[in-house]
Scaffold this active site. Structure first.
Site, short mmCIF file in Angstrom:
data_model
loop_
_atom_site.label_atom_id
_atom_site.label_comp_id
_atom_site.label_asym_id
_atom_site.label_seq_id
_atom_site.Cartn_x
_atom_site.Cartn_y
_atom_site.Cartn_z
N ASP A 50 -5.24 -8.64 10.73
CA ASP A 50 -4.83 -7.69 8.91
C ASP A 50 -5.42 -5.60 10.09
O ASP A 50 -6.63 -5.76 10.42
CB ASP A 50 -6.15 -7.52 8.33
CG ASP A 50 -5.35 -6.38 7.41
OD1 ASP A 50 -4.28 -6.75 7.06
OD2 ASP A 50 -6.69 -6.38 6.46
N GLU B 186 -0.81 -6.43 13.17
CA GLU B 186 -0.24 -5.23 11.91
C GLU B 186 -0.47 -4.07 12.39
O GLU B 186 -2.33 -3.51 12.77
CB GLU B 186 -0.93 -5.99 10.84
CG GLU B 186 -0.45 -4.72 9.44
CD GLU B 186 -0.91 -4.42 8.65
OE1 GLU B 186 -0.69 -4.08 7.65
OE2 GLU B 186 -2.38 -4.94 9.06
#
EC number: 2.4.1.18
Length: 777
Positions: A408, A461
């Site tokens: 993330d 990401e």
């Protein structure tokens, strides 16, 4: 032993123990030599009497209480270098037999201690935390924690009435680790570490390496065994490879489905029984779980974890989670975990100022505080922090069988000035904005997983154009296997939000991604981030009235599944949920019934068939990251908003994808193709089955030897309104092509013979020419 002479050591430790700041309890408590005799010292604040028992229960000595704080001393008749003894402790209401924790030596081996201090222990979770074990024939738990700047650390729990004075731990100065073996503590026991920091403040902390945690709002760690290693079938890990079909279903376990009667979560077992068959039926190959590491606040969706080694207790036990993953594997579905190592919350029981110092985070808020999320940023340059985070990746892949990690917020990790103004960040040692320590952490972790992870992949990401995210560290890359293509997602969603009248002016929004397509190994993501915070649902982003919105969405999904790159769809998008995602409620499954008017069911059927077609035709996935696998056929028809491209497999087979992003049917639309053969429409987003208008090509499409778009052959199509169609080509067999070539050659020879003049013809022509010349004279 009725009288007692206090030594300076006694007086010092009485104060340290009673005031709970003893840093070296093992040097005083337990069995020790005192001249010609041995003494056993015990500190039990609530005890009234203490007797020393032999291994067979014989009373060896009765201890003298030398201080009201609870310090007892027993003198033995002879010297013992070691002694297997027990304690019989009297309290005001009962007398019980106990093991003395201070008679056990440390199980922390010198090599482990050295590797932990160096930050190079491959699996520190096998040492740190709470581990069930048997020592000298006594079962219990070995506790250890890293807190180098603490003045005292104790284990507290129900087993010692949460009294930090009772079980102070042993300090290893060379590594900053504290440890103790507590006999007879069992699986399921609640515990925390009580830390006296360097400023004299008491901090009650959860275990950073806890394998289980209490259900919120309680925050204690739970003793549980280190999960056994899981051997994952090589075939499953092979399914992560770049030349395989990867279609990811992103799931938030707390809101995928809920119990209707009380809006409560399903547990891991219920999720396994419902989610896995659904995903299998829908044709997805992977499940991606939003973070399931323990987190205190439901509204963070798991993205603010306090227990990286602890599966959240919201849905059951760690073993229940392992069962869910095992059942997914049995169904041939891989599981990816959202992995949050970019920041952590400021909750007092967590990592923040763990031992009174900024241990896990940077001290300077310009480096250590994330103002967007009110969280703290890990200090990746600290060896022990690096080790804590990096080994966590291996923990999930080895102990739970996780097949991949989606990291993330990578951009926030690798840029020091991420979301900061001038003066709010500190440059790196070279004056740049890159976080060199974070990049080193990512590179080394990715390299480690390549070596130790048995085929588990890591997905980034990353929302910027940072170069080399999926290149190997040896090529100066970061070493990820895949990267989310945020640029493609943003451009194409902007295009789809436009009225079709205006799309012709932004044709490049659908094609620009091909300019950088082969710079990284991309995943095309329609994730949870696109359906929250006022962004509306994916369906809501589509332009037009109800019919057009659904038609646009089906066409867009078709374009996405045809386009190079692996696929990711957040739950609810597969049936076009109309409202934004709400983490506190179930998806709107009722839309698949009569209340949905058939529209949502149509999208569900379309996504299912897209996935099945995607897996059936290697041309749609084998060469995602090779320019040889893609060719534009129609890229410049901006006036009609038509796109066509060909996807190719390693063996040369191909699938043609054609999209029409206007509500106008394009009749007799000719597209050039590179080979003769049988062309068949295999998917059509406008089919009645998907609630479309049912315009199409209905089976085989004639291929003609008419040049078009620079190709020797062409096909003529009816392209439905707001649609994407897939066309498969079955090339003519080699024998048929050779036979046709022979016929053509024979015809050419015959034609040449027919046109070649004979001797008689030449003679007649010569005589006629001579006569005409004579008459002219």
């Amino acid at each position: 032993m009725k009288t007692y002479t206090y030594s300076k050591q006694d007086l010092s430790f009485i104060e340290q123990l009673s005031q709970a700041y003893c840093k070296d309890p093992f040097s005083y408590l337990g069995l020790h030599q005192a001249g010609d005799v041995s003494v056993i010292r015990v500190f039990l604040p609530e005890a009234t009497t203490v007797k020393i028992l032999s291994a067979v229960g014989q009373i060896l000595s009765e201890a003298l209480k030398i201080d009201d704080s609870g310090l007892f001393v027993a003198q033995l008749a002879q010297q013992y270098s070691s002694l297997n003894y027990r304690l019989r402790v009297g309290y005001s209401l009962a007398e019980i037999d106990l093991e003395d924790p201070y008679r056990f030596t440390s199980s922390l081996l010198p090599m482990d201690n050295w590797l932990l201090a160096e930050g190079t222990h491959l699996r520190p979770y096998e040492i740190l935390g709470a581990h069930l074990k048997t020592q000298e024939g006594v079962s219990g738990v070995h506790f250890s924690v890293w807190a180098p700047n603490a003045r005292r650390v104790s284990v507290v729990g129900d087993f010692n009435y949460w009294d930090g004075r009772v079980n102070p731990m042993r300090f290893h100065a060379e590594s900053g680790i504290w440890d103790i073996f507590l006999p007879n503590v069992e699986k399921g026991a609640l515990y925390k570490f009580e830390i006296l920091d360097s400023n004299g403040n008491i901090r009650l902390k959860s275990d950073p390496y806890a394998f289980a945690s209490q259900f919120r709002p309680d925050t204690a760690s739970v003793v549980t065994g280190l999960p056994e290693k899981i051997e994952v079938d090589a075939k499953l890990r092979h399914a992560n490879d770049p030349d395989q079909p990867i279609s990811i279903y992103e799931v938030h376990l707390g809101s995928w489905r809920r119990h209707l009667e009380n809006n409560y979560w399903l547990n891991y077992e219920e999720i396994a029984n419902e989610l896995i068959p659904y995903v299998k039926d829908m044709g997805f190959t992977h499940i991606e779980l939003l973070p399931i590491t323990e987190y205190p606040f439901d509204g963070s969706w798991g993205y603010q974890p306090t227990g990286l080694y602890s599966p959240t207790s919201r849905f059951g036990s760690p073993e229940d989670l392992r069962t869910l993953i095992r059942k997914a594997h049995e169904a041939g579905i891989n599981v990816i975990l959202d992995w949050v190592v970019g920041h952590f919350p400021t909750d007092s029981h967590g990592l923040t100022e763990f031992d009174g110092s900024h241990l896990y985070e940077h001290q300077d808020p310009r480096e250590g505080y994330h103002q967007d999320w009110n969280t703290l940023i890990f200090n990746y340059g600290r060896h022990e922090v690096f080790n804590y985070l990096s080994s966590n990746a291996l923990y999930w892949t080895e102990r739970f069988g996780i097949d991949g990690l989606r990291v993330d917020a990578v951009s926030s990790m690798i840029y020091r000035d991420y979301s900061r103004k001038d003066g709010e960040w500190i440059p790196n040692q070279y004056g740049g904005r890159e976080n060199l320590e974070a990049l080193d952490f990512l590179r080394r972790t990715n390299r480690m997983l390549k070596k130790e992870g048995h085929g588990a992949v890591v997905i980034a990401e990353e929302s910027t154009s940072f170069a080399g995210i999926t290149h190997s560290p040896e090529e100066n890359g970061v070493g990820f296997d895949y990267k989310w293509n945020m640029g493609w997602m943003n451009d194409t969603l902007r295009y789809m939000s436009l009225d079709p009248i205006y799309r012709q002016y932004h044709h490049d929004w659908m094609t620009f991604g091909m300019m950088y397509q082969y710079s990284e190994k991309f995943v095309l993501p329609l994730s949870h981030d696109e359906v929250v915070h006022g962004k509306c649902s994916i369906l809501g982003k589509m332009s037009g009235d109800c019919w057009q919105k659904f038609a646009n969405l089906r066409a867009y999904y078709g374009y996405m599944w045809g386009y190079p790159g692996k696929k990711l769809l957040f739950m609810g998008n597969e049936f076009a949920q109309g409202r934004e995602w709400n983490y506190n409620e179930s998806l709107d499954w009722f839309l698949l019934g009569e209340q949905g008017g058939g529209w949502h069911k149509g999208v569900l059927n379309w996504v299912r068939d897209l996935n099945r077609t995607y897996q059936k035709y290697p041309a749609l996935y084998q060469l995602d990251y090779d320019p040889a696998g893609f060719e534009w056929l129609v890229v410049d028809d901006w006036q009609q908003s038509v796109f066509a491209f060909e996807r190719k497999a390693k063996n040369g087979e191909s699938v043609i994808v054609v999209s029409n992003f206007t509500p106008v049917v394009r009749h007799n639309y000719r597209i050039g193709v590179r080979q003769d053969g049988t062309y068949t429409e295999i998917l059509n987003s406008d089919a009645a089955y998907y609630e479309g208008s049912n315009v199409g090509n209905y089976g085989e499409i004639e291929c003609e030897a008419i040049e078009s778009h620079g190709k020797p052959f062409s096909i003529e199509l009816s392209i439905p309104p707001l649609s994407t169609i897939f066309i498969a080509c079955q090339p003519k067999p080699k024998e048929a092509v050779e036979a046709e070539q022979d016929i053509v050659k024979m015809a050419e020879v015959a034609m040449q013979k027919a046109l070649k003049p004979t001797k008689k013809t030449v003679s007649v022509k010569a005589k006629a020419h001579k006569k005409a010349h004579k008459n002219k004279k």
